[in-house]
Design a protein around this motif. Structure first.
Motif, PDB file in Angstrom:
ATOM      1  N   ALA A 261      14.200 -94.609  17.497  1.00  0.00           N
ATOM      2  CA  ALA A 261      13.398 -95.715  16.962  1.00  0.00           C
ATOM      3  C   ALA A 261      11.909 -95.400  16.920  1.00  0.00           C
ATOM      4  CB  ALA A 261      13.645 -96.972  17.793  1.00  0.00           C
ATOM      5  N   GLY A 262      11.552 -94.190  17.332  1.00  0.00           N
ATOM      6  CA  GLY A 262      10.141 -93.807  17.280  1.00  0.00           C
ATOM      7  C   GLY A 262       9.469 -93.707  18.626  1.00  0.00           C
ATOM      8  N   GLY A 263      10.264 -93.759  19.707  1.00  0.00           N
ATOM      9  CA  GLY A 263       9.682 -93.730  21.046  1.00  0.00           C
ATOM     10  C   GLY A 263       9.566 -92.349  21.660  1.00  0.00           C
ATOM     11  N   GLY A 264       9.742 -91.294  20.870  1.00  0.00           N
ATOM     12  CA  GLY A 264       9.753 -89.946  21.422  1.00  0.00           C
ATOM     13  C   GLY A 264       8.516 -89.572  22.207  1.00  0.00           C
ATOM     14  N   ASP A 265       7.345 -90.026  21.760  1.00  0.00           N
ATOM     15  CA  ASP A 265       6.098 -89.673  22.453  1.00  0.00           C
ATOM     16  C   ASP A 265       5.891 -90.491  23.727  1.00  0.00           C
ATOM     17  OD1 ASP A 265       5.473 -87.780  20.572  1.00  0.00           O
ATOM     18  OD2 ASP A 265       4.112 -89.071  19.433  1.00  0.00           O
ATOM     19  N   LEU A 266       6.743 -91.478  23.952  1.00  0.00           N
ATOM     20  CA  LEU A 266       6.586 -92.355  25.117  1.00  0.00           C
ATOM     21  C   LEU A 266       7.601 -92.070  26.222  1.00  0.00           C
ATOM     22  CD1 LEU A 266       5.954 -95.750  23.285  1.00  0.00           C
ATOM     23  CD2 LEU A 266       4.247 -94.240  24.324  1.00  0.00           C
ATOM     24  N   ILE A 267       8.541 -91.172  25.978  1.00  0.00           N
ATOM     25  CA  ILE A 267       9.544 -90.830  26.994  1.00  0.00           C
ATOM     26  C   ILE A 267       8.960 -89.764  27.912  1.00  0.00           C
ATOM     27  CG2 ILE A 267      11.870 -89.943  27.409  1.00  0.00           C
ATOM     28  CD1 ILE A 267      12.607 -90.895  24.588  1.00  0.00           C
ATOM     29  N   THR A 268       9.197 -89.904  29.207  1.00  0.00           N
ATOM     30  CA  THR A 268       8.682 -88.955  30.188  1.00  0.00           C
ATOM     31  C   THR A 268       9.839 -88.364  30.999  1.00  0.00           C
ATOM     32  OG1 THR A 268       8.367 -90.714  31.823  1.00  0.00           O
ATOM     33  CG2 THR A 268       6.498 -90.188  30.396  1.00  0.00           C
ATOM     34  N   LEU A 269       9.503 -87.317  31.768  1.00  0.00           N
ATOM     35  CA  LEU A 269      10.500 -86.718  32.657  1.00  0.00           C
ATOM     36  C   LEU A 269      10.273 -87.175  34.086  1.00  0.00           C
ATOM     37  CD1 LEU A 269      12.076 -83.282  32.751  1.00  0.00           C
ATOM     38  CD2 LEU A 269      10.901 -84.052  34.826  1.00  0.00           C
ATOM     39  N   GLY A 270      11.321 -87.732  34.675  1.00  0.00           N
ATOM     40  CA  GLY A 270      11.296 -88.096  36.082  1.00  0.00           C
ATOM     41  C   GLY A 270      12.653 -87.820  36.695  1.00  0.00           C
ATOM     42  N   THR A 271      12.668 -87.197  37.849  1.00  0.00           N
ATOM     43  CA  THR A 271      13.953 -86.835  38.460  1.00  0.00           C
ATOM     44  C   THR A 271      14.500 -87.933  39.363  1.00  0.00           C
ATOM     45  OG1 THR A 271      12.718 -85.669  40.194  1.00  0.00           O
ATOM     46  CG2 THR A 271      13.548 -84.361  38.343  1.00  0.00           C
ATOM     47  N   ALA A 306       8.861 -83.186  28.930  1.00  0.00           N
ATOM     48  CA  ALA A 306       8.708 -82.657  30.292  1.00  0.00           C
ATOM     49  C   ALA A 306       7.304 -82.151  30.583  1.00  0.00           C
ATOM     50  CB  ALA A 306       9.707 -81.528  30.515  1.00  0.00           C
ATOM     51  N   THR A 307       6.476 -82.041  29.560  1.00  0.00           N
ATOM     52  CA  THR A 307       5.149 -81.464  29.751  1.00  0.00           C
ATOM     53  C   THR A 307       4.057 -82.432  29.286  1.00  0.00           C
ATOM     54  OG1 THR A 307       5.447 -80.277  27.631  1.00  0.00           O
ATOM     55  CG2 THR A 307       5.965 -79.072  29.663  1.00  0.00           C
ATOM     56  N   GLN A 308       3.774 -82.446  27.985  1.00  0.00           N
ATOM     57  CA  GLN A 308       2.641 -83.226  27.499  1.00  0.00           C
ATOM     58  C   GLN A 308       2.836 -84.729  27.647  1.00  0.00           C
ATOM     59  OE1 GLN A 308      -0.508 -81.756  26.101  1.00  0.00           O
ATOM     60  NE2 GLN A 308      -0.864 -83.759  27.011  1.00  0.00           N
ATOM     61  N   ASN A 309       4.032 -85.228  27.308  1.00  0.00           N
ATOM     62  CA  ASN A 309       4.257 -86.669  27.438  1.00  0.00           C
ATOM     63  C   ASN A 309       4.021 -87.132  28.870  1.00  0.00           C
ATOM     64  OD1 ASN A 309       5.110 -86.516  24.787  1.00  0.00           O
ATOM     65  ND2 ASN A 309       7.051 -87.574  25.129  1.00  0.00           N
ATOM     66  N   SER A 310       4.591 -86.382  29.804  1.00  0.00           N
ATOM     67  CA  SER A 310       4.499 -86.792  31.204  1.00  0.00           C
ATOM     68  C   SER A 310       3.073 -86.696  31.718  1.00  0.00           C
ATOM     69  CB  SER A 310       5.450 -85.945  32.051  1.00  0.00           C
ATOM     70  OG  SER A 310       6.801 -86.186  31.672  1.00  0.00           O
TER      71      SER A 310
END
Length: 400
Positions: A261-271, A306-310
């Motif tokens: 839906a266009g949220g790719g730049d808003l997803i982050t990596l968290g374990t 995993a890098t820039q977004n986070s």
């Protein structure tokens, strides 16, 4: 380098009746860095002075580890000594921890009033707030309300209009229909307000019998002391959980729908991976990336997540997240092309943090056999390293 925005240095107490959970910073830091995790936001801790002490020991290079972006104590019922605080008391607490050097805050079990005051004061200091939220049931806070209050990052589930304020969140979310108007309206709310979403898709797996992606490419159990390894039953004996199995599946399809839906730049990596003696969170950064690809998100997008977004989500995007002039020299070099096969991120050959080169195997050799008590007599004290305790006491004494 990989940026984990929901890192935990937490362990269970390996059989202790007097401690439920602790934070182990010394060897966990080495394991994080060995896996190419060069930045870790310790997303809510039980020992905040020790967290700050670990951050300072790493920054001064007395200890080796990722950049620890400190979160301090939980704001909400997840804090063991939490009570109903006034606006002024929350402001005072935020001011206090910001002065000590925190890099952001975490609310878990916070009601709307708590979140409002926390967000307002954190933003006054230029710091972000992440939230483990609910449906609005039993004085929890729905993500729509939290977004209205200015929260920067929502964890685990998007929540929102899908949830029922008369029921707990997860049982309802497990049945989420990503084609429904309620889901689409929720996603649009995130997009309109540019709120980050930390999916933590692997987190439920620790409570289930699911195994996919949870193989070993290094002997993680060898990082624990023989006492810990002998104490634990085989993971094959773990009981299943329909709730957590369902949550894992719901997280995958809803995160993919958010991406589409266009949220790719808003997803982050968290374990979100407190260890129970089977896995370590640094390794699980790669498991989270693998699960994102399994959910249908392209490999190249997952690497950016995993890098820039986070880094952006932590407010550190100008310093971290990409190879660029003027940024901090944090890099991970892997063997193989992760755009062709995301599991190639596991093949870490070199890690560079702040321009200093580290060899993963050398780091892991320092960890091997050292996590946890060596016997029953150490159960309540093994994580209290003298240099960490001394530094923590100095921080506490100097500012009180």
């Amino acid at each position: 380098g990989i940026v984990d925005v929901h890192a935990h240095f937490r362990m269970d107490a390996f059989g202790s009746d007097s401690l439920e959970e602790i934070d182990e910073f010394k060897y966990n830091s080495l394991a994080y860095l060995a896996n190419g995790v060069t930045s870790a936001f310790a997303n809510g801790v039980y020992f905040p002075y020790m967290e700050l002490a670990a951050k300072r020991l790493v920054n001064s290079r007395q200890w080796t580890g990722p950049r620890i972006w400190a979160s301090g104590p939980y704001f909400g019922t997840a804090r063991p000594d939490w009570k109903s605080y006034s606006k002024e008391e929350i402001y005072d607490q935020v001011d206090y921890w910001a002065k000590l050097g925190l890099d952001g805050f975490k609310t878990k079990g916070g009601n709307p009033e708590t979140i409002k005051h926390l967000v307002d004061r954190a933003h006054y200091h230029g710091l972000t707030v992440a939230g483990h939220l609910g449906s609005g049931y039993r004085n929890t806070t729905n993500s729509i309300t939290a977004i209205d209050l200015g929260i920067d990052r929502v964890e685990h589930i998007l929540g929102g209009y899908v949830l029922d304020s008369t029921q707990y969140a997860y049982p309802v979310w497990n049945k989420v229909d990503t084609t429904s108007q309620a889901f689409k309206k929720t996603v649009q709310y995130y997009l309109d307000h540019q709120v980050y979403f930390d999916a933590t898709m692997i987190a439920p797996v620790y409570f289930t019998t699911l195994k996919e992606g949870f193989d070993y490419w290094k002997d993680e159990r060898s990082m624990f002391t023989p006492y810990v390894r002998n104490l634990l039953p085989s993971r094959d004996e773990q009981e299943g959980s329909d709730l957590m199995d369902g949550l894992y599946m719901a997280m995958q399809r809803s995160t993919k729908a958010f991406y589409d839906a266009g949220g790719g730049d808003l997803i982050t990596l968290g374990t979100d991976a407190p260890s129970h003696g089977y896995f370590l969170a640094g390794f699980s950064a790669h498991r989270e990336m693998q699960t994102m690809v399994k959910a249908g998100i392209p490999e190249e997008a997952v690497l950016k997540i995993a890098t820039q977004n986070s880094a952006n989500a932590l407010g550190k995007g100008s310093l971290l997240g990409s190879v660029d002039t003027g940024k901090l020299a944090d890099l991970v070099v892997v063997k193989g092309n992760p755009i062709e096969d995301i599991t190639n991120t596991r093949n870490v050959q070199h890690v560079i943090k702040g321009g200093q080169l580290y060899h993963p195997q050398d780091l892991l050799e320092q960890v091997e056999g050292n996590i946890g008590p060596s016997g029953e007599s150490e159960v309540n004290s093994w994580f209290r390293y003298p240099e960490l305790e001394q530094k923590a006491q100095q921080i506490k004494s100097h500012h009180q």
